[in-house]
Structure formats: structure tokens, C-alpha cells
Enzyme design. Structure first.
Site, short mmCIF file in Angstrom:
data_model
loop_
_atom_site.label_atom_id
_atom_site.label_comp_id
_atom_site.label_asym_id
_atom_site.label_seq_id
_atom_site.Cartn_x
_atom_site.Cartn_y
_atom_site.Cartn_z
N ARG A 123 0.85 -1.18 0.00
CA ARG A 123 0.00 0.00 0.00
C ARG A 123 0.88 1.23 0.00
O ARG A 123 1.67 1.42 0.93
CB ARG A 123 -0.87 -0.03 1.27
CG ARG A 123 -2.13 0.70 1.11
CD ARG A 123 -3.21 0.26 2.07
NE ARG A 123 -2.92 0.34 3.48
CZ ARG A 123 -3.83 0.67 4.39
NH1 ARG A 123 -5.04 0.98 4.03
NH2 ARG A 123 -3.53 0.67 5.66
N THR A 127 -0.71 7.60 -1.09
CA THR A 127 -1.95 7.57 -1.89
C THR A 127 -2.89 6.47 -1.44
O THR A 127 -4.06 6.44 -1.84
CB THR A 127 -1.62 7.33 -3.37
OG1 THR A 127 -0.99 6.04 -3.47
CG2 THR A 127 -0.69 8.38 -3.92
N ASP A 173 -2.83 -3.41 12.83
CA ASP A 173 -2.22 -3.87 11.58
C ASP A 173 -2.13 -5.40 11.61
O ASP A 173 -1.38 -5.98 12.40
CB ASP A 173 -0.82 -3.26 11.44
CG ASP A 173 -0.23 -3.57 10.08
OD1 ASP A 173 0.05 -2.64 9.33
OD2 ASP A 173 -0.04 -4.78 9.77
N1 URA Z 1 -4.80 -3.23 7.16
C1 URA Z 1 -4.64 -3.62 8.43
O1 URA Z 1 -3.81 -4.45 8.73
N2 URA Z 1 -5.44 -3.07 9.37
C2 URA Z 1 -6.37 -2.15 9.08
O2 URA Z 1 -7.09 -1.71 9.99
C3 URA Z 1 -6.53 -1.77 7.74
C4 URA Z 1 -5.72 -2.30 6.79
#
Ligand code: URA
Length: 209
Positions: A104, A108, A200
Site C-alpha cells: 500500500r 496515496t 495492523d
Molecule cells: N490493514 C490492516 O492491517 N489493518 C487495518 O485496519 C486496515 C488495513
């Protein structure tokens, strides 16, 4: 929301609550994810096609049903998707596995592909894409865009947690793909994290925080 399947079985909900707690250790987070994935696979594979085979019981010959596990492909969106794979493979050990590497872009929040490896004969296969968190939807959409180039028979998407924004984005981009989730949380924050969420997922699975 007709193609959204909320898996609200008490065992699934209980384990998800334990995983959300910030004091859950890496070890227990991983174990719970493994158990939860196994339980979710039960729902995801409910309509899997079966075939008849002849078998011998100790008493006689019979025609019995089996799943053609080799036609199923679990596709993990790296890296957090790998946390779901083990539990799914425990229940469908014959399934093939594909990997899609996407990261990611922190500015952006768009998905950038760095790896793509699928089994052969994709047009004969049913695909289940796995990623614990459907947040902005960008990774899931990019993964499914790319997968559709291989023309699989069908595609389903499985996550643990999502939010209204992620669901709307994925449904808009791929209305033909059913989504299986254990919870739909309140919202995304400005960094693309799900609230209340579980943090995460990759860091929690691999202990990399
Ligand atoms: N990715 C993650 O690991 N946690 C989130 O809350 C959103 C994306």
C-alpha cells in the site's frame, strides 16, 4: 449487500473478539486466526461442487460424494493473507495456492503489485482470495482485477474484518464477487485503518510491530 456474507457464528465472533484485544500475544493472535480461518472455510465452501465416486465400505460398494479440492485455489494477498491460509488448508488440504504481492503506497493508499504467481489452468478453477482486512478496498480490487485476467471459473473474497467504505468500493468494482467477513466495523480512519478494528493484521500475525 446481497453478496455480503456475514459469518456470525458464535465461535467465530468469540475468537474475533479475543484477537481484537490489544494485549493478545503474537502467539495467540496467530492461533486464533488459524482457528477462525478454519471455521470461515466451512461457510465459504458451502456451495462447492461435488462429484460422485465409487468406494468400498467394509460391507458393500457405494456411490459417495467428494470435493475436488485440486480445482480450488486459495489466493493470498501478501503478506497478511498468509495468516489465513494455514487454517483453510487444514480443511481443504488438496487446494492449490496462489500469491499476489501488493503493498500500500502510504501517501496515496493505492495498491502497487510486486509479485503474482498462480497455478496453471486457471479457467478450470474456483478462486478464494484471502486478506484479513478489507479496508480501503484498493488491494482487494487490484488483486481481483489482476486475477480476472487469468479467467478463473469463479472468485470469492474472504476477510476477517471490513467497514462500509471497503465493502462499497469492492462491490462497486467487482459486483460479481461474493464477500465473506466475520464483522463489518464502523469506519476507516484517515490512515486507512479500520475502527475499532484490530490494528495492523500483518504486524500482529508476524510480530513485526
Ligand atoms: N490493514 C490492516 O492491517 N489493518 C487495518 O485496519 C486496515 C488495513
Amino acid at each position: 449487500m446481497s453478496n455480503v456474507h456475514l459469518i456470525d457464528h458464535p465461535l467465530v465472533q468469540h475468537k474475533l473478539t479475543l484477537m481484537r484485544r490489544k494485549d493478545a500475544s503474537t502467539n495467540s493472535f496467530r492461533r486464533l486466526l488459524n482457528e477462525l480461518s478454519l471455521l470461515m472455510t466451512y461457510e465459504v465452501t458451502r456451495d462447492m461442487p461435488m462429484q460422485d465416486i465409487q468406494i468400498e465400505t467394509p460391507l458393500e460398494t457405494m456411490t459417495a460424494k467428494v470435493i475436488d479440492g485440486k480445482k480450488l485455489v486459495f489466493v493470498s494477498i501478501l503478506r497478511a493473507g498468509n495468516g489465513i491460509l494455514e487454517g483453510m488448508l487444514n480443511v481443504v488440504p488438496g487446494a492449490r495456492v496462489g500469491h499476489i504481492g501488493l503493498y500500500r503506497d502510504p501517501k496515496t493508499l493505492t495498491a502497487v503489485e510486486y509479485y503474482f504467481k498462480m497455478p496453471s489452468d486457471m479457467p478450470e478453477r474456483d478462486v478464494v482470495v484471502v486478506d484479513p482486512m478489507l479496508a480501503t478496498g484498493n488491494s482487494a480490487i487490484a488483486a481481483i482485477d489482476r486475477l480476472k485476467e487469468t479467467r478463473p471459473k469463479s472468485i470469492k473474497f474472504v476477510c476477517l474484518l471490513t467497514c462500509p467504505e471497503g465493502l462499497a468500493a469492492l462491490q462497486k468494482a467487482h459486483p460479481d464477487v461474493p464477500i465473506y467477513t466475520a464483522a463489518i466495523d464502523r469506519q476507516l480512519n484517515e490512515h486507512g485503518y479500520i475502527l475499532p478494528g484490530l490494528g495492523d493484521a500483518g504486524d500482529r500475525i508476524f510480530g513485526t510491530q
